[in-house]
Scaffold this motif. Structure first.
Motif, PDB file in Angstrom:
ATOM      1  N   SER A  11       0.859  -1.182   0.000  1.00  0.00           N
ATOM      2  CA  SER A  11       0.000   0.000   0.000  1.00  0.00           C
ATOM      3  C   SER A  11       0.894   1.230   0.000  1.00  0.00           C
ATOM      4  O   SER A  11       2.012   1.194   0.524  1.00  0.00           O
ATOM      5  N   LEU A  37       1.318  -2.975  -4.950  1.00  0.00           N
ATOM      6  CA  LEU A  37       0.544  -4.159  -5.331  1.00  0.00           C
ATOM      7  C   LEU A  37       0.160  -4.889  -4.053  1.00  0.00           C
ATOM      8  O   LEU A  37       0.983  -4.999  -3.144  1.00  0.00           O
ATOM      9  N   SER A  38      -1.013  -5.408  -4.003  1.00  0.00           N
ATOM     10  CA  SER A  38      -1.469  -6.110  -2.816  1.00  0.00           C
ATOM     11  C   SER A  38      -1.723  -7.577  -3.129  1.00  0.00           C
ATOM     12  O   SER A  38      -2.479  -7.902  -4.051  1.00  0.00           O
ATOM     13  N   ARG A  41      -5.547  -7.828  -2.307  1.00  0.00           N
ATOM     14  CA  ARG A  41      -6.516  -7.001  -3.038  1.00  0.00           C
ATOM     15  C   ARG A  41      -6.305  -7.026  -4.554  1.00  0.00           C
ATOM     16  O   ARG A  41      -7.233  -6.785  -5.311  1.00  0.00           O
ATOM     17  N   THR A  42      -5.060  -7.305  -4.992  1.00  0.00           N
ATOM     18  CA  THR A  42      -4.778  -7.384  -6.441  1.00  0.00           C
ATOM     19  C   THR A  42      -3.946  -8.635  -6.739  1.00  0.00           C
ATOM     20  O   THR A  42      -2.868  -8.555  -7.312  1.00  0.00           O
ATOM     21  N   GLU A  45      -2.689  -9.207 -10.400  1.00  0.00           N
ATOM     22  CA  GLU A  45      -1.643  -8.264 -10.803  1.00  0.00           C
ATOM     23  C   GLU A  45      -0.295  -8.633 -10.180  1.00  0.00           C
ATOM     24  O   GLU A  45       0.743  -8.501 -10.819  1.00  0.00           O
TER      25      GLU A  45
END
Length: 169
Positions: A11, A37-38, A41-42, A45
């Motif tokens: 984050s 990049l998480s 959450r992603t 990606e």
């Protein structure tokens, strides 16, 4: 100029910690990129990033994450590049949760792990890895290490000037 190190954070709230890695790489003139990049959450990606990293010319990945801190491990699971994990201090367990999450990787998926909020050491470790095959960088790093030594030598000399009634010189 293409990046050879990628700094990834879970984050942008991690930026105050991660910018220490960026500053050191910048001082050493190592091309790098920074992204958020998480792993939670992603996830698609993160997987895409990790699988394409080597093909893009990256050589080392520095990944910082807090709390469950899955990001460095997920990246390491999807790339052959060395991954250096930085546990980020959170609000509940002071980063110990992230430290354990990053340290306790299964066999075959190592993540080199530095201290909680240890972004500068992560960048130093990345430079040491890169310097193995880059003589100019190795010389810059040797000069940096010599500078560390000189700071301590000077500090010790300065302490001799500090006077106390019962201090014996």
């Amino acid at each position: 100029m293409k990046p050879i190190v990628s700094i990834i954070m879970g984050s942008t709230s991690d930026l105050p910690v991660m910018e220490k890695a960026a500053a050191f790489l910048n001082d050493m003139q190592v091309p790098f990129e920074m992204n958020a990049l998480s792993a939670h959450r992603t996830p698609a990606e993160v997987e895409k990033f990790a699988k394409e990293a080597a093909g893009r010319g990256l050589k080392v990945i520095i990944a910082g994450a807090g709390m469950a801190a899955a990001l460095p491990g997920v990246i390491a699971a999807n790339t052959t590049l060395p991954v250096i994990g930085i546990p980020i201090k959170g609000s509940v367990l002071d980063g110990v949760d992230a430290l354990y999450s990053i340290l306790q990787m299964p066999p075959g998926i190592p993540v080199a792990t530095v201290a909680i909020n240890g972004a500068m050491n992560a960048a130093i470790l990345a430079v040491q890895m890169l310097a193995l095959s880059d003589e100019a960088l190795a010389q810059k790093f040797a000069a940096y290490k010599e500078g560390l030594k000189n700071k301590i030598v000077k500090a010790n000399q300065d302490l001799k000037e500090v006077k106390y009634e019962y201090k014996v010189d």
